[in-house]
Design an enzyme around this catalytic site. Structure first.
Site, PDB file in Angstrom:
ATOM      1  N   GLU A  59       1.110  -1.159  -0.101  1.00 46.47           N
ATOM      2  CA  GLU A  59      -0.090   0.193  -0.044  1.00 46.47           C
ATOM      3  C   GLU A  59       0.770   1.322   0.004  1.00 46.47           C
ATOM      4  O   GLU A  59       0.269   1.921  -0.758  1.00 46.47           O
ATOM      5  CB  GLU A  59      -1.229  -0.023   1.583  1.00 46.47           C
ATOM      6  CG  GLU A  59      -2.261  -1.557   1.149  1.00 46.47           C
ATOM      7  CD  GLU A  59      -1.336  -2.325   1.798  1.00 46.47           C
ATOM      8  OE1 GLU A  59      -1.870  -3.217   2.767  1.00 46.47           O
ATOM      9  OE2 GLU A  59      -0.040  -2.880   2.090  1.00 46.47           O
ATOM     10  N   CYS A  87      -2.440  -3.101   7.466  1.00 50.71           N
ATOM     11  CA  CYS A  87      -2.068  -3.299   8.455  1.00 50.71           C
ATOM     12  C   CYS A  87      -2.361  -1.222   9.292  1.00 50.71           C
ATOM     13  O   CYS A  87      -3.331  -0.191   8.176  1.00 50.71           O
ATOM     14  CB  CYS A  87      -0.644  -3.856   8.711  1.00 50.71           C
ATOM     15  SG  CYS A  87       0.280  -2.564   7.846  1.00 50.71           S
ATOM     16  N   CYS A  90      -0.724   0.864   7.379  1.00 48.42           N
ATOM     17  CA  CYS A  90      -1.323   0.908   5.691  1.00 48.42           C
ATOM     18  C   CYS A  90      -1.752   1.594   6.358  1.00 48.42           C
ATOM     19  O   CYS A  90      -2.592   3.320   5.284  1.00 48.42           O
ATOM     20  CB  CYS A  90      -1.066  -0.130   5.468  1.00 48.42           C
ATOM     21  SG  CYS A  90       0.856  -0.961   4.769  1.00 48.42           S
TER      22      CYS A  90
END
Length: 172
Positions: A59, A87, A90
């Site tokens: 990302e 996550c 990100c």
């Protein structure tokens, strides 16, 4: 930013192509594309090992690519497609880039920041919330991760066997 099922699957397949790049480099196979006006404006895949940088998640790479192409840090009116749930890091970057929509394939039960473990993207305490859709090509996305971790276990097993053989040959 409405997409047909076919369009969602098309863009997720593009993210899967990015993930396969990571897989071939023995990186965790996560891929990402950012779409605006029906066109991909950013691409990324995990490259932490390759670049020796902890933050080189798919990302982050796709956001950087899109920022450069658009000439703007704000990625308004775009959609981020990623194979695995972002996550926490990100998810934060997605919000900071002002991306209004995320579509991901499979959940990330251990590190998920978009609904599984944490829910950064819809946290009302933050000034930017992101619409999230899940499950697009979920099995294909999850399968790629299972393949990666299975191959990693097999590599460790072979390495251990070779070490034992070497130790036995030294002893004899």
């Amino acid at each position: 930013m409405e997409f047909t099922v076919e369009e969602k699957e098309y863009f997720m397949r593009e993210a899967l192509k990015e993930a396969e790049k990571s897989l071939h480099k023995e990186e965790v196979p996560i891929g990402c594309v950012i779409v605006k006006d029906g066109h991909i404006i950013g691409r990324g895949h995990n490259a932490r090992e390759e670049l020796n940088q902890a933050i080189m998640h798919a990302e982050i790479m796709a956001i950087n690519d899109a920022n450069q192409r658009e000439g703007n840090w704000r990625l308004l009116d775009s959609t981020l497609f990623v194979t695995i749930e972002p996550c926490v890091m990100c998810s934060g970057a997605i919000g900071l880039a002002r991306i209004p929509q995320v579509i991901y394939g499979a959940a990330n039960q251990k590190f998920g920041g978009a609904g599984s473990l944490y829910d950064i993207l819809s946290d009302e305490r933050l000034n930017h919330r992101v619409a999230v859709e899940t499950g697009i090509l979920e099995e294909e996305c999850a399968s790629l991760m299972r393949t990666f971790f299975r191959q990693g276990r097999e590599r460790k097993k072979v390495t251990k066997q070779l070490a034992q053989q070497a130790e036995e040959s030294v002893v004899s």
